[in-house]
Design a protein around this motif. Structure first.
Motif, PDB file in Angstrom:
ATOM      1  N   VAL A 170      44.224  41.730  45.072  1.00 21.09           N
ATOM      2  CA  VAL A 170      43.332  42.861  44.840  1.00 21.09           C
ATOM      3  C   VAL A 170      44.157  44.140  44.885  1.00 21.09           C
ATOM      4  O   VAL A 170      44.907  44.362  45.850  1.00 21.09           O
ATOM      5  CB  VAL A 170      42.207  42.913  45.897  1.00 21.09           C
ATOM      6  N   GLN A 174      41.233  49.650  44.569  1.00 25.97           N
ATOM      7  CA  GLN A 174      39.857  49.188  44.414  1.00 25.97           C
ATOM      8  C   GLN A 174      39.147  49.012  45.757  1.00 25.97           C
ATOM      9  O   GLN A 174      38.003  48.555  45.785  1.00 25.97           O
ATOM     10  CB  GLN A 174      39.834  47.871  43.647  1.00 25.97           C
ATOM     11  N   SER A 194      34.858  46.408  41.498  1.00 22.00           N
ATOM     12  CA  SER A 194      35.531  45.794  40.366  1.00 22.00           C
ATOM     13  C   SER A 194      34.570  45.831  39.188  1.00 22.00           C
ATOM     14  O   SER A 194      33.442  46.329  39.299  1.00 22.00           O
ATOM     15  CB  SER A 194      35.942  44.348  40.686  1.00 22.00           C
TER      16      SER A 194
END
Length: 292
Positions: A170, A174, A194
């Motif tokens: 990840v 984000q 996302s």
């Protein structure tokens, strides 16, 4: 910074404390994420600067809609101006090559164990090594290490899917964290955003198909091409107050519907963090690009 044309005022209600109207949890979760995003632009600008230094490109942003676009196009030559010797990229690539070549292999040790216990430990090592190989943890950890060196924070999400353990890299941009909660590097609330294909989302949550159909498109502004039908997906966690409490929450929502709301009983978030230089205060770390 994620793409949105909606400004967010100060959240009036926390999503994890709204026990009476669970169907409205998404309103507060999305509102609080937008509030943090719009009030932490300095973090996004810092990450953007470091990505530009490493990639040697003056990219516009870190979202799916502008990460390939350059702001420094040379109109005479038709390509962006680039430095001839990129020290940041050279140092980071060297460290990644030295560190990532070592395969991740868990070890199970016995303390005073007999032959059968030692054999069981060796079999567990083989099993875990095979699980990591199937999940492609080597490539996932390499990408997280690269993020760690560039922006200071590498993130691997660990979750279960179809009865199997999954690992997902990840991008730290984000993930949002309240800086007051993160002052001592121990926040109790995290947000991850996302973009998900609308059809895929409908397949994952068939009970909310109508709300998913009505969810606004993730395309930020006019003039930005978008061949895919993507919508904003927000995942939030709130850790329980203590082991005896059941006030921990886990929420998955889109802009317009709460797809999942459940108790979160663990005292940690489902992330593995790689941090290059942990600062004395705050949750986020500095990377090698910052130091160089």
């Amino acid at each position: 910074m994620f793409d949105t044309t909606i400004s967010a005022g100060h959240p009036s209600t926390f999503w994890w404390s709204d026990n009476k109207e669970e169907q409205n949890v998404h309103k507060y979760a999305v509102e609080q994420l937008r509030f943090l995003d719009q009030n932490q632009t300095y973090m996004s600008q810092k990450n953007l600067r470091n990505v530009r230094l490493y990639g040697n490109l003056d990219v516009m942003g870190l979202t799916p809609f502008n990460y390939l676009r350059s702001t420094g196009m040379n109109t005479n030559l038709g390509f962006p101006s680039r430095i001839t010797y990129n020290v940041v990229q050279s140092c980071i690539d060297t460290l990644v090559a030295k560190i990532a070549k070592q395969k991740i292999k868990p070890s199970f040790l016995t303390k005073g164990g007999d032959y059968y216990a030692q054999k069981k430990a060796k079999n567990l090592e083989k099993f875990m090594f095979g699980l990591f190989h199937k999940a492609n943890i080597s490539e996932t950890s390499r990408r997280a290490l690269l993020d760690c060196l560039i922006i200071g924070n590498g993130v691997i999400k660990v979750y279960e899917e179809d009865g199997e353990c999954k690992f997902e890299r990840v991008f730290a941009e984000q993930i949002k964290c309240d800086e007051l909660e993160g002052f001592t590097a121990n926040p109790r609330t995290l947000y991850q955003y996302s973009y998900i294909d609308r059809k895929v989302c409908m397949g994952l949550y068939p009970d909310h198909q109508e709300a998913i159909k009505k969810a606004p498109s993730a395309a930020p502004t006019a003039g930005v091409y978008n061949l895919q039908d993507l919508i904003l997906n927000v995942v939030s966690w709130r850790l329980p107050s203590n082991k005896e409490k059941t006030d921990g929450k886990h929420c998955i929502c889109i802009d317009g519907a709460t797809l999942l709301l459940e108790e979160w009983t663990r005292d940690t978030f489902p992330f593995v963090w790689l941090k290059y230089t942990q600062l004395p205060l705050g949750f986020w770390a500095d990377g090698l690009a910052d130091q160089l």
